[in-house]
Scaffold this active site. Structure first.
Site, PDB file in Angstrom:
ATOM      1  N   LYS A 116      -9.100  -9.324  -2.241  1.00 29.52           N
ATOM      2  CA  LYS A 116      -8.443 -11.237  -1.743  1.00 29.52           C
ATOM      3  C   LYS A 116      -7.454 -11.368  -1.670  1.00 29.52           C
ATOM      4  O   LYS A 116      -7.298 -11.927  -1.108  1.00 29.52           O
ATOM      5  CB  LYS A 116      -9.565 -11.551  -2.999  1.00 29.52           C
ATOM      6  CG  LYS A 116      -9.914 -13.166  -2.219  1.00 29.52           C
ATOM      7  CD  LYS A 116     -11.011 -14.137  -3.255  1.00 29.52           C
ATOM      8  CE  LYS A 116     -11.733 -13.808  -3.687  1.00 29.52           C
ATOM      9  NZ  LYS A 116     -13.031 -14.679  -4.811  1.00 29.52           N
ATOM     10  N   LYS A 134      -8.260 -11.281 -13.826  1.00 28.07           N
ATOM     11  CA  LYS A 134      -8.904 -12.150 -14.651  1.00 28.07           C
ATOM     12  C   LYS A 134      -9.608 -12.127 -15.309  1.00 28.07           C
ATOM     13  O   LYS A 134      -9.284 -11.358 -16.250  1.00 28.07           O
ATOM     14  CB  LYS A 134     -10.735 -11.893 -13.545  1.00 28.07           C
ATOM     15  CG  LYS A 134     -12.066 -12.977 -13.753  1.00 28.07           C
ATOM     16  CD  LYS A 134     -11.351 -13.709 -12.044  1.00 28.07           C
ATOM     17  CE  LYS A 134     -12.729 -14.657 -12.096  1.00 28.07           C
ATOM     18  NZ  LYS A 134     -12.553 -16.038 -10.922  1.00 28.07           N
ATOM     19  N   THR A 181     -11.491 -24.164  -1.980  1.00 24.27           N
ATOM     20  CA  THR A 181     -12.865 -22.959  -1.702  1.00 24.27           C
ATOM     21  C   THR A 181     -14.203 -23.269  -0.405  1.00 24.27           C
ATOM     22  O   THR A 181     -14.123 -22.214  -0.179  1.00 24.27           O
ATOM     23  CB  THR A 181     -13.442 -22.608  -3.010  1.00 24.27           C
ATOM     24  OG1 THR A 181     -12.817 -22.487  -4.144  1.00 24.27           O
ATOM     25  CG2 THR A 181     -14.420 -20.745  -2.929  1.00 24.27           C
ATOM     26  N   ASP A 224     -12.794 -21.206 -13.007  1.00 22.17           N
ATOM     27  CA  ASP A 224     -13.884 -21.010 -12.141  1.00 22.17           C
ATOM     28  C   ASP A 224     -15.213 -20.599 -12.640  1.00 22.17           C
ATOM     29  O   ASP A 224     -15.466 -22.193 -13.513  1.00 22.17           O
ATOM     30  CB  ASP A 224     -13.076 -19.232 -12.863  1.00 22.17           C
ATOM     31  CG  ASP A 224     -15.089 -18.103 -11.472  1.00 22.17           C
ATOM     32  OD1 ASP A 224     -14.730 -17.898 -10.645  1.00 22.17           O
ATOM     33  OD2 ASP A 224     -15.774 -17.640 -12.813  1.00 22.17           O
ATOM     34  N   GLN A 248     -10.658  -9.245  -6.581  1.00 21.57           N
ATOM     35  CA  GLN A 248      -9.382 -10.329  -6.733  1.00 21.57           C
ATOM     36  C   GLN A 248      -8.501  -9.417  -6.324  1.00 21.57           C
ATOM     37  O   GLN A 248      -7.367  -9.449  -5.705  1.00 21.57           O
ATOM     38  CB  GLN A 248      -8.753 -10.901  -8.188  1.00 21.57           C
ATOM     39  CG  GLN A 248      -8.213 -12.359  -8.113  1.00 21.57           C
ATOM     40  CD  GLN A 248      -9.179 -13.349  -7.908  1.00 21.57           C
ATOM     41  OE1 GLN A 248     -10.356 -13.565  -8.589  1.00 21.57           O
ATOM     42  NE2 GLN A 248      -8.850 -14.698  -7.166  1.00 21.57           N
TER      43      GLN A 248
HETATM   44  P1  NDP Z   1     -19.225 -24.153 -10.768  1.00 20.30           P
HETATM   45  O1  NDP Z   1     -19.418 -24.051 -12.972  1.00 20.30           O
HETATM   46  O2  NDP Z   1     -18.697 -25.728 -10.520  1.00 20.30           O
HETATM   47  O3  NDP Z   1     -20.695 -23.832 -10.626  1.00 20.30           O
HETATM   48  C1  NDP Z   1     -21.553 -22.674 -10.245  1.00 20.30           C
HETATM   49  C2  NDP Z   1     -22.620 -23.066  -9.521  1.00 20.30           C
HETATM   50  O4  NDP Z   1     -23.525 -21.855  -9.650  1.00 20.30           O
HETATM   51  C3  NDP Z   1     -23.296 -24.490 -10.592  1.00 20.30           C
HETATM   52  O5  NDP Z   1     -24.184 -25.269  -9.627  1.00 20.30           O
HETATM   53  C4  NDP Z   1     -24.277 -23.942 -11.622  1.00 20.30           C
HETATM   54  O6  NDP Z   1     -25.458 -23.710 -12.133  1.00 20.30           O
HETATM   55  C5  NDP Z   1     -24.641 -22.514 -10.682  1.00 20.30           C
HETATM   56  N1  NDP Z   1     -24.640 -21.148 -11.609  1.00 20.30           N
HETATM   57  C6  NDP Z   1     -23.870 -20.535 -12.427  1.00 20.30           C
HETATM   58  N2  NDP Z   1     -24.246 -19.511 -13.418  1.00 20.30           N
HETATM   59  C7  NDP Z   1     -25.454 -19.634 -12.571  1.00 20.30           C
HETATM   60  C8  NDP Z   1     -26.506 -18.467 -13.053  1.00 20.30           C
HETATM   61  N3  NDP Z   1     -25.967 -16.951 -13.915  1.00 20.30           N
HETATM   62  N4  NDP Z   1     -27.707 -18.596 -12.204  1.00 20.30           N
HETATM   63  C9  NDP Z   1     -28.134 -19.482 -11.647  1.00 20.30           C
HETATM   64  N5  NDP Z   1     -27.015 -20.930 -10.752  1.00 20.30           N
HETATM   65  C10 NDP Z   1     -25.991 -20.558 -12.074  1.00 20.30           C
HETATM   66  O7  NDP Z   1     -18.272 -22.629 -10.720  1.00 20.30           O
HETATM   67  P2  NDP Z   1     -17.620 -22.902  -8.622  1.00 20.30           P
HETATM   68  O8  NDP Z   1     -18.202 -23.539  -8.230  1.00 20.30           O
HETATM   69  O9  NDP Z   1     -15.908 -23.174  -9.408  1.00 20.30           O
HETATM   70  O10 NDP Z   1     -17.969 -21.136  -8.419  1.00 20.30           O
HETATM   71  C11 NDP Z   1     -19.156 -20.610  -8.598  1.00 20.30           C
HETATM   72  C12 NDP Z   1     -19.153 -18.949  -7.415  1.00 20.30           C
HETATM   73  O11 NDP Z   1     -17.385 -19.032  -6.642  1.00 20.30           O
HETATM   74  C13 NDP Z   1     -18.458 -17.541  -9.045  1.00 20.30           C
HETATM   75  O12 NDP Z   1     -19.182 -17.299  -8.401  1.00 20.30           O
HETATM   76  C14 NDP Z   1     -16.877 -18.188  -8.496  1.00 20.30           C
HETATM   77  O13 NDP Z   1     -16.741 -17.139  -9.160  1.00 20.30           O
HETATM   78  C15 NDP Z   1     -16.678 -19.081  -7.497  1.00 20.30           C
HETATM   79  N6  NDP Z   1     -15.393 -18.409  -6.687  1.00 20.30           N
HETATM   80  C16 NDP Z   1     -15.364 -20.294  -7.591  1.00 20.30           C
HETATM   81  C17 NDP Z   1     -13.317 -20.707  -7.391  1.00 20.30           C
HETATM   82  C18 NDP Z   1     -13.545 -21.244  -7.483  1.00 20.30           C
HETATM   83  O14 NDP Z   1     -11.666 -21.899  -6.487  1.00 20.30           O
HETATM   84  N7  NDP Z   1     -14.118 -22.194  -8.051  1.00 20.30           N
HETATM   85  C19 NDP Z   1     -12.972 -19.377  -5.874  1.00 20.30           C
HETATM   86  C20 NDP Z   1     -13.939 -18.534  -5.220  1.00 20.30           C
HETATM   87  C21 NDP Z   1     -15.203 -18.108  -6.272  1.00 20.30           C
HETATM   88  P3  NDP Z   1     -25.653 -24.916 -13.517  1.00 20.30           P
HETATM   89  O15 NDP Z   1     -24.603 -25.871 -13.571  1.00 20.30           O
HETATM   90  O16 NDP Z   1     -26.496 -24.918 -14.039  1.00 20.30           O
HETATM   91  O17 NDP Z   1     -24.686 -23.567 -14.788  1.00 20.30           O
END
Ligand code: NDP
Length: 449
Positions: A114, A126, A209, A166, A111
């Site tokens: 970034k 974080k 994002t 997150d 972070q």
């Molecule tokens: P969400 O919780 O909205 O979605 C996460 C998605 O990833 C879900 O579909 C989830 O599936 C899947 N997932 C999570 N953990 C696992 C795992 N261990 N194995 C397989 N699938 C998994 O999170 P975000 O969309 O906010 O975040 C996604 C990524 O983006 C993360 O790495 C986060 O750090 C990064 N990010 C997010 C930002 C934001 O603004 N939200 C900004 C910058 C980065 P399920 O529902 O089945 O758990």
């Protein structure tokens, strides 16, 4: 031994049980070699690399709460304040059973760079907890969030540390945390971002994002003489980042054909129906299997095991990993290359393993890491902070156009930094170098602190 190797050894010796943190530090320091070598004497004397790999502080605490059956539950809370050389700590709160200190430290470390790349005045941090929001009632979520904030409030503030969402932390959780902070501190301030629109949230933060990822990907394609029109895109995940990446990609004329969650993945050759996806995920909070059940063109595949990343076997032009860390491994990279993928841009944080990254780069794939590609989320969080400070709200178009400008700027900053150090086309090195230089200059100017 070079200064980078020396510090890598020290970091490994100090943190032997933190694989994700070591992975992130190894990737960053290796790619910084040209800058560090050029300034070795000064950086070594000032212990720049030792200081930048050691968080300012790491806070761990008990989070007790009472579930709907009257049973007391105990989780562990974390906040790692990594570096505030260029602004207050800023970074999300992850709620997922896999959360541990190594994961929070890796995310906090990344972070720092970034946030620097966004050009906005924000440091890196974080936080999170091993709490699993899945299957919990609204009441249980509120109890957890209130208990979490009852400890966390001591360490955060609009000018100190501003957490955001997150994995597992969306608008509902931010709302409960904000309410508790306000109640304890009696202070209405922009202490969290990702807030609801009626109480200080920013328009376009929800989309930021995913949209930002596509603005950067579009610029990358444009600079290689390509457009998004008609391109096939594979996306993993189906959460916040994946949903809005899919939406913007389709608005740009591309066709998104895959999504996934932790239990399975879908292939929809007709192109993802984003309205249906939102209904299933945001309204019903259901699994992707329900999307497939409602959409005749979609095939649903159960995940065989943790290493089954089926989406990367589909033939596409662009791959956007948007789920979680280490979800795209060497085999997946080989499958993508064999299918002629042109670009891989990370929506998630560190979704591609080091070996997979090297394989993609060695095979001529345009690869942009999460530090640059998903920076649109935190950039828009910083725009939310600006709006809170001036007690004004900007229109969707104003925020979206600033976001677009920031993402296009980031692409050119990382491209230029890579060229400057003789690494043209290595956008991973470019991002690390561009982010690092600004933070280090600020650290040097501020003395040994
Ligand atoms: P969400 O919780 O909205 O979605 C996460 C998605 O990833 C879900 O579909 C989830 O599936 C899947 N997932 C999570 N953990 C696992 C795992 N261990 N194995 C397989 N699938 C998994 O999170 P975000 O969309 O906010 O975040 C996604 C990524 O983006 C993360 O790495 C986060 O750090 C990064 N990010 C997010 C930002 C934001 O603004 N939200 C900004 C910058 C980065 P399920 O529902 O089945 O758990």
């Amino acid at each position: 031994m070079s200064y980078v190797d020396e510090v890598l050894e020290k970091v490994k010796a100090k943190n032997p049980d933190q694989p994700e943190f070591l992975q992130a530090v190894t990737e960053v320091l290796n790619s910084l070699r040209p800058v560090v070598d050029a300034n070795e004497e000064q950086y070594r004397k000032l212990a720049i690399l030792e200081r930048i790999t050691e968080p300012d502080r790491q806070i761990m605490f008990r989070v007790p709460w009472v579930d709907d059956k009257g049973q007391v539950q105990v989780n562990r809370g974390y906040r790692v304040q990594f570096n505030n050389a260029i602004g207050p700590y800023k970074g999300g709160i992850r709620l997922h059973p896999s959360v541990n200190l190594s994961i929070i430290k890796f995310l906090g470390f990344e972070q720092v760079f970034k946030n620097s790349l966004t050009t906005l005045p924000i440091g890196g941090g974080k936080g999170g907890s091993d709490f699993d929001p899945k299957g919990k009632s609204d009441n249980e979520i509120m109890k957890f969030c209130q208990s979490f904030m009852t400890e966390l409030y001591k360490y955060i503030g609009a000018d100190t540390d501003v957490p955001a969402g997150d994995i597992g932390t969306g608008a509902r959780e931010i709302g409960f945390m904000f309410g508790q902070y306000k109640r304890i501190r009696d202070l209405y301030e922009g202490v969290l971002t990702g807030k609801g629109l009626t109480y200080g949230g920013s328009l376009a933060r929800t989309e930021a994002t995913g949209y930002g990822l596509l603005y950067l990907t579009q610029e990358l394609m444009k600079c290689h003489g390509e457009s998004m029109e008609g391109k096939l895109v594979a996306i993993s995940g189906s959460g916040n980042v994946a949903t809005y990446a899919a939406q913007k990609a389709q608005q740009m004329g591309a066709k998104v054909v895959t999504l996934s969650d932790s239990t399975g993945w879908i292939y929809d050759p007709e192109g993802i129906d984003v309205a249906l996806l939102k209904e299933v995920k945001e309204v019903k909070r259901a699994r992707l299997s329900e999307y497939a059940a409602a959409r005749p063109s979609a095939e649903y595949h159960d995940k065989k095991d943790a290493n089954d990343h089926g989406v990367w076997n589909i033939k596409v032009d662009i791959a956007l990993p948007c789920a979680t860390q280490n979800e795209l491994n060497l085999d997946d990279a080989k499958a993508l290359v064999a299918n002629g993928v042109k670009a891989v841009c990370e929506g998630a944080n560190m979704p591609t393993t080091l070996e997979a990254t090297e394989y993609l780069q060695a095979n001529g794939v345009w690869f942009v890491g999460g530090k640059a590609a998903n920076a649109g989320g935190v950039a828009t969080s910083a725009l939310e902070m600006s709006q809170n400070s001036e007690r004004l709200s900007w229109s969707f178009e104003e925020v979206d156009s600033k976001l677009q400008g920031i993402m296009v700027g980031i692409y050119h900053a990382i491209d230029d930094a890579a060229k400057k150090y003789g690494k043209e086309g290595d956008y991973v090195a470019g991002a690390n170098i561009a982010g690092f230089e600004k933070v280090v200059n600020a650290m040097i100017a501020q003395g040994v602190v």
